[in-house]
Every structure is written in C-alpha cells, then in structure tokens.
Design a protein around this motif. Sequence first.
Motif, mmCIF file in Angstrom:
data_model
loop_
_atom_site.group_PDB
_atom_site.id
_atom_site.type_symbol
_atom_site.label_atom_id
_atom_site.label_comp_id
_atom_site.label_asym_id
_atom_site.label_seq_id
_atom_site.Cartn_x
_atom_site.Cartn_y
_atom_site.Cartn_z
ATOM 1 N N LEU A 1 0.805 -1.217 0.000
ATOM 2 C CA LEU A 1 0.000 0.000 0.000
ATOM 3 C C LEU A 1 0.842 1.273 0.000
ATOM 4 C CD1 LEU A 1 -2.996 -0.661 2.449
ATOM 5 C CD2 LEU A 1 -3.072 -0.367 -0.025
ATOM 6 N N GLY A 2 2.098 1.171 0.423
ATOM 7 C CA GLY A 2 2.947 2.347 0.573
ATOM 8 C C GLY A 2 2.966 3.275 -0.626
ATOM 9 N N PRO A 3 3.190 2.775 -1.838
ATOM 10 C CA PRO A 3 3.254 3.669 -3.005
ATOM 11 C C PRO A 3 1.903 4.285 -3.380
ATOM 12 C CG PRO A 3 4.368 1.578 -3.426
ATOM 13 C CD PRO A 3 3.567 1.394 -2.185
ATOM 14 N N ARG A 4 0.829 3.837 -2.772
ATOM 15 C CA ARG A 4 -0.505 4.321 -3.158
ATOM 16 C C ARG A 4 -1.080 5.349 -2.189
ATOM 17 N NH1 ARG A 4 -4.091 -0.909 -3.786
ATOM 18 N NH2 ARG A 4 -5.533 0.642 -4.662
ATOM 19 N N VAL A 5 -0.351 5.644 -1.122
ATOM 20 C CA VAL A 5 -0.881 6.565 -0.110
ATOM 21 C C VAL A 5 0.102 7.707 0.130
ATOM 22 C CG1 VAL A 5 -2.256 4.791 1.043
ATOM 23 C CG2 VAL A 5 0.103 5.189 1.770
ATOM 24 N N ALA A 6 -0.419 8.747 0.785
ATOM 25 C CA ALA A 6 0.398 9.894 1.186
ATOM 26 C C ALA A 6 0.207 10.111 2.685
ATOM 27 C CB ALA A 6 0.003 11.136 0.404
ATOM 28 N N VAL A 7 0.970 11.024 3.239
ATOM 29 C CA VAL A 7 0.900 11.295 4.672
ATOM 30 C C VAL A 7 0.587 12.773 4.888
ATOM 31 C CG1 VAL A 7 2.153 11.303 6.860
ATOM 32 C CG2 VAL A 7 2.504 9.449 5.228
ATOM 33 N N VAL A 8 -0.419 13.021 5.728
ATOM 34 C CA VAL A 8 -0.761 14.386 6.130
ATOM 35 C C VAL A 8 -0.268 14.589 7.553
ATOM 36 C CG1 VAL A 8 -2.654 15.951 6.721
ATOM 37 C CG2 VAL A 8 -2.749 14.629 4.609
ATOM 38 N N ASN A 9 0.615 15.548 7.719
ATOM 39 C CA ASN A 9 1.127 15.880 9.049
ATOM 40 C C ASN A 9 0.124 16.822 9.714
ATOM 41 O OD1 ASN A 9 2.796 16.165 11.279
ATOM 42 N ND2 ASN A 9 3.948 17.849 10.376
ATOM 43 N N LEU A 10 -0.704 16.279 10.586
ATOM 44 C CA LEU A 10 -1.780 17.040 11.223
ATOM 45 C C LEU A 10 -1.224 17.772 12.443
ATOM 46 C CD1 LEU A 10 -4.789 17.658 11.026
ATOM 47 C CD2 LEU A 10 -5.216 15.689 12.500
ATOM 48 N N ILE A 11 -1.167 19.096 12.369
ATOM 49 C CA ILE A 11 -0.605 19.925 13.432
ATOM 50 C C ILE A 11 -1.748 20.575 14.206
ATOM 51 C CG2 ILE A 11 0.929 21.852 13.965
ATOM 52 C CD1 ILE A 11 2.236 21.366 11.203
ATOM 53 N N VAL A 12 -1.829 20.259 15.498
ATOM 54 C CA VAL A 12 -2.864 20.834 16.366
ATOM 55 C C VAL A 12 -2.158 21.524 17.527
ATOM 56 C CG1 VAL A 12 -5.009 20.399 17.616
ATOM 57 C CG2 VAL A 12 -4.336 18.886 15.739
ATOM 58 N N PRO A 13 -1.955 22.845 17.481
ATOM 59 C CA PRO A 13 -1.242 23.552 18.553
ATOM 60 C C PRO A 13 -1.969 23.447 19.894
ATOM 61 C CG PRO A 13 -1.481 24.928 16.585
ATOM 62 C CD PRO A 13 -2.365 23.738 16.400
#
Length: 312
Positions: free
Chosen positions: A116-128
């Motif tokens: 699955l790795g090549p088919r997904v992306a990562v969103v870095n969710l920043i919550v201060p």
Amino acid sequence: MKRYFSTNVLLVASLVSSVAAGEAAREPLAEERAEVLFRRGLELMDAGRFARACPMLEESRRLDPAMGTTFRLAECYEHTERLGEAFMLYQEVTSEARRRHAEERAAFARARLVALGPRVAVVNLIVPDETTWAPGLTLTWDTRELDRGLWNAGLVVTKGKHVLAATAPGKRPFRREVTVTAAGTLVDVEVPPLADEVTRRRVVLQLEPLPRPMSIEDRRWLSLGALMVGLGGLTMASVAGLSTWLATSGTAGEPASEASSTTSVAAAAGIGLAGVGLFAAGSLWRAAPAGQVQIAITPRPGGGAGVLRLSF
C-alpha cells in the motif's frame, strides 16, 4: 475466539477473550454479537459486497477489538479505496502481532503495508496547544471523527481532495479542503485556534400602551378648549386690525407710527392663533374611537427585534 489468520492464533485469541470477559464495563453479550457480525461481514466480503461488509466489521471491532477483526476490516477498507484507513489498521495489526511475538502474522501485515505504501500519502496534522485547549474539540477527516491519538501525528490518506473540519461548543467551526496531489508525498495541515462564536441576543423593545386611551368625551372637551383659543385669537386679530385702521385713517402718505406697527404684529399673531385653535377644535371634535398603532422592526434574521405600540 474463532477469528484468525491461521490455526496457530486460536490459543492467543482465547487468552485475550478470557481477559476481556472479565471486564465489567463490557456490553452484555458483546463478544457473541461481535462474532455474529464478524462472520456475516466475511460472508459479504466473499460475495464481493465490501460496502456492506465494512460497517458490520466496524461494529464487530467496536464490540470486541480482536486482531483478526482489525485485519479483515483493513482488507475491506482496501477494497473500498479507503486506503489510508486500511494502511493504519495494518500498522496496528503489525504492532499488536509483534507485541504478542507472532512474527508470522506481523510479516503478513507488513507485506500489506509495503504493497500500500506507493498508493498513499501522509498528512502531518498539526494541532497547537492553544487549539486543543478548546473544551469539546472534535476533528473530522472526510466526515469521520479522528481519534486524539492521530492529532499531531501522521495521517495516512489517499491522493485527491479531502476535508478537514474542527468544531467545539461556543466556537466558530473551522473547515479546510486539503488536496493531496500525489501518493508518497507529505502535506502539512495546521488547525488554528477556533474563534469564539458571536452570540446574538434577541432584544425586544415594547412600549406599553397608555393606561386609558383618549375617549370621545375627552376629545370633545379638548375641542371646546381649542375652540376658545381660536376664538380668542380671532378676537385679538379683530381688535388689532380695528386699532390699526383707526390709527391710519386719514393719515395717507405719512410714515406708520410705532403703535401702528405693534397692532399689525398683534393682528397677525391673532390670526395665526385663531387658525391653529380652530383647526385643532375641528380635528378633535371629529368623532373617532380610540385606536392603536403597532410597528414591528426586525433588522435581519437572527438579530434584534423591536415592537412599538402607541395609543391615541
């Protein structure tokens, strides 16, 4: 437990089942209901009806979060293009299998992660911190609520458009559309502190009517008073006019005296007073029942409103 990747998982699953059965907070017959839903979900998956199978596996996992259910749910997500959620569930299975020293199952889940790795992306969710301080804060990704463990962490998603939303009581909701252009990328998304909701108070202005509206008898008495004033003004104008005529009689061509000017002013004032008095007398004498005028003012939806009532 009968949910397994292979026959070797039966012993481990049975131990987990016995521990879970001792928890007093469990729903009544939770494991039995979870087992029925799990089996029905597998039947639907075998029939290729993944859209119907996923909700059943979700409920089964909620009732009894067994590792086998988690793995099967990840498979179901994978077939419905919910690749980000499938990826995270495979990660969970990998970690759980390693904790139990079940290397064969961990390797199997890891293989799915690699695929699955090549088919997904990562969103870095920043919550201060200033955002998390809002009581009752809830974050959703594509309408699905995010567990707090995913805040300030990597959220695995598929490419395309997604919607991040944040809500809290007494705060203005936050909504942002996030576009992931390609798989294998990292996208930073920050949730700002939510602004306070502006509360609109409904203000009602209401003036009470007069204790006793004006009656016809009151009008008649006022009309008579105004008539007397009008007649007095008419008398004053007549007297002043007569005085002016007597003063100027036989003095043609001579400049007007000071007394003559004064009587002229008095005559004009008398005429004005007579006109006002007679007009008021006629208006008040006209028989008309007491009435009420009501004016309602509403500036805009959700704003204040005013009601003004007058009696006459």
